[in-house]
Structures are given as C-alpha cells and as structure tokens.
Design an enzyme around this catalytic site. Structure first.
Site, short mmCIF file in Angstrom:
data_model
loop_
_atom_site.label_atom_id
_atom_site.label_comp_id
_atom_site.label_asym_id
_atom_site.label_seq_id
_atom_site.Cartn_x
_atom_site.Cartn_y
_atom_site.Cartn_z
N ASP A 1 47.13 33.55 40.88
CA ASP A 1 45.89 33.11 41.52
C ASP A 1 45.41 31.78 40.95
OD1 ASP A 1 43.92 33.37 43.45
OD2 ASP A 1 42.54 34.47 42.14
N ASP B 1 40.41 34.46 34.59
CA ASP B 1 40.52 35.45 35.67
C ASP B 1 41.96 35.90 35.92
OD1 ASP B 1 40.15 37.16 37.76
OD2 ASP B 1 38.89 35.81 38.92
N LYS C 1 44.07 28.28 40.97
CA LYS C 1 43.25 27.47 41.87
C LYS C 1 42.17 26.81 41.02
CE LYS C 1 40.51 31.56 43.09
NZ LYS C 1 40.03 32.41 44.20
N GLY D 1 30.96 38.08 41.44
CA GLY D 1 32.16 38.26 42.24
C GLY D 1 32.13 39.59 42.96
N ASN E 1 39.58 28.81 39.01
CA ASN E 1 40.03 29.61 37.88
C ASN E 1 40.47 28.77 36.68
OD1 ASN E 1 39.47 31.99 39.16
ND2 ASN E 1 41.58 32.38 39.82
N THR F 1 45.11 33.13 46.80
CA THR F 1 44.18 32.40 47.65
C THR F 1 44.97 31.63 48.69
OG1 THR F 1 42.61 32.20 45.82
CG2 THR F 1 42.34 30.66 47.66
N GLY G 1 31.85 42.43 40.14
CA GLY G 1 30.93 42.35 39.01
C GLY G 1 30.38 40.96 38.82
#
Length: 276
Positions: A129, A147, A131, A8, A134, A164, A11
């Site tokens: 987040d 995440d 989605k 990502g 994840n 997102t 990292g």
C-alpha cells in the site's frame, strides 16, 4: 492526548505526550468490533509483528502495544512534518501538474526504496500500500513509512486484491498473483506522482474513476514490455530518472527493477550513501 491527527475506517491516530519525558508519539487506535465486522482482525496482528521486529530508519518505530476491551493500541514514532500527500497537494494547488524538484523526489524515492527493501530482505514481507499518504516526513526531512495494514509475509506469491487503485501493479489488477515486485511497481508510480504532480495512469489534472484507472493499468499490463507513453516521453527527471521509471513500471515482473537494479543506479547516486 494532545489532539487527533486523523481518522480512518477502523479507528484513529492521536498525538500523545508522555507525562514524564514530554516526548510526543503517535497513538494508533483500532476498534476491535469494526475490524471483526469486515474480517480485518488478523491484519492488525501482522502490522504489530512487522513493527516490533528489527527496525529501519525509514520505517516508523513501534514503542509499545497494548489493548483494552474495545480497542488495540500502538504507540509509534511521531514524524511532525506531515505526509507526502499533503506536501504535494500544496504544490498542486499553487500550480496544477507540479511536483517536487528532482533532488527532493530522488531523495524521498531512495529512502522509500531502502525501507521497502528492508521489509523484503529482512522480514520476507510485502508492503502492498505504498502511496504518498503512507509516507511521513520527520524534522530532518527524512521519510518514515507507516500503516502496515496490508503488509503480508510472502513465500512465493499471494492473490488478495488490495492496495490503492492508482498505485496497484498490473498483476494485482489482473488477480494473477503477486509478490515483492508489486511493491517496486508502486514505487515507480509514487516517484512519477511526486515529481510530476499526478499519477501516470490518470489523465493529467483529472479525477478518474477507479474503473478508468484499473482499465488503464490493465491496458499497460497487456504488453509486457511497452512503456506508457507519458513515461516514455517524460523529461522532468532527466534521462537517468526516466530509465528508473521505465524499469520500475515494467509489466513483466521478471524484468522489473528491484533493489539490486536501483542500488548503484546513476539516478540515485547523489541521493544516499547507501546507493553508492
């Protein structure tokens, strides 16, 4: 280290194996300099704080956290079934505009709702987040939310534009301030996506630009009660499933569905005992 699972902006995530027990884990490694460079160094601390709290079956578990001079490390559950994005992409490649069967989409949405509700009720944390990328699937076919880089403890509302594009709520897009209802909106988008094979604010099968998506979300948000045409006429999830979608995707946050409306809803009663 067995292999790298993914990389990502800050990292990577590696598959690692314990030398003694031979148990497999996911090792999330975040580069400190990169976090500081983009002013995200504070974000890693809330993620660790959220994950070290009392767990939930639908949220990835944190086993250990440590650091060295260059990186922050978190040792997490390793659900080997991949993420929902990869699973739905396989269906899209075979037949564009295809999603999961109703029973599977309902189960995934129910489990995600339980995990999100736990974050809200037990920790006062908004996820921000949600989605398919994840949401991982374990060996039994159950989901794990991962995440927590955008997760934040909220008392009233927050104003940070994040998430997102295809999944953000109108109040986020319009920078009016948002709180827990924004997560329920994203659940509605995700349920539509995994059942239909595309998100409701993109042209079917098209790669819309971020600005096109934001404009579509804002247009929908301009009318507090009018449902998007695609959702209003959708029949894939049946009448009860359509009611859930319309309830979750209400621009009016005061009338938007949340945990209380989902629990006991006819659509979810077959998915999990927790919804009876």
């Amino acid at each position: 280290v067995v292999r790298v699972l993914g990389r990502g902006a800050f990292g990577k995530v590696s598959l690692v194996q314990h030398k003694t027990s031979h148990e497999k884990y996911a090792l999330k490694t975040l580069n400190k300099k990169m976090l500081v460079a983009v002013k995200q160094s504070k974000g890693a601390i809330p993620e660790r704080e959220v994950l070290k709290q009392k767990g939930h079956p639908c949220i990835v578990r944190l086993y250990w956290a440590f650091q060295d001079d260059e990186s922050l490390h978190m040792v997490l559950d390793y659900p080997p079934g991949g993420d929902l994005y990869d699973r739905i992409e396989e269906l899209r490649e075979a037949a564009p505009g295809t999603g999961f069967p109703v029973a599977r989409a309902r189960l995934y949405a129910a489990e995600i709702a339980l995990g999100v509700g736990h974050l809200h009720d037990a920790h006062g944390v908004i996820y921000r987040d949600l989605k398919p990328e994840n949401v991982l699937v374990d060996t039994r076919g159950y989901v794990k939310i991962i995440d927590f880089g955008f997760a934040k403890k909220v008392v009233h509302r927050t104003y940070t534009f994040c998430g997102t594009m295809e999944y953000i709520a109108p109040e986020v897009a319009n920078c009016r301030g948002h709180a827990f209802p924004a997560d329920w909106w994203t659940l509605g988008v995700l349920l539509y996506d995994i059942s239909h094979g595309y998100t409701p604010f993109t042209a079917k099968g098209e790669a819309d630009s971020d600005m096109d998506i934001i404009r579509a979300i804002k247009r929908h948000g301009a009318d507090a009660d009018a449902p998007p045409l695609e959702i209003a006429k959708s029949a894939l999830l049946g009448a009860d499933g359509r009611k859930v979608l319309l309830g979750l995707l209400r621009p009016n946050v005061g009338r938007r569905y949340g945990a209380a409306q989902l629990k006991g809803h006819n659509f979810f009663r077959k998915a999990s005992p927790a919804f009876d």
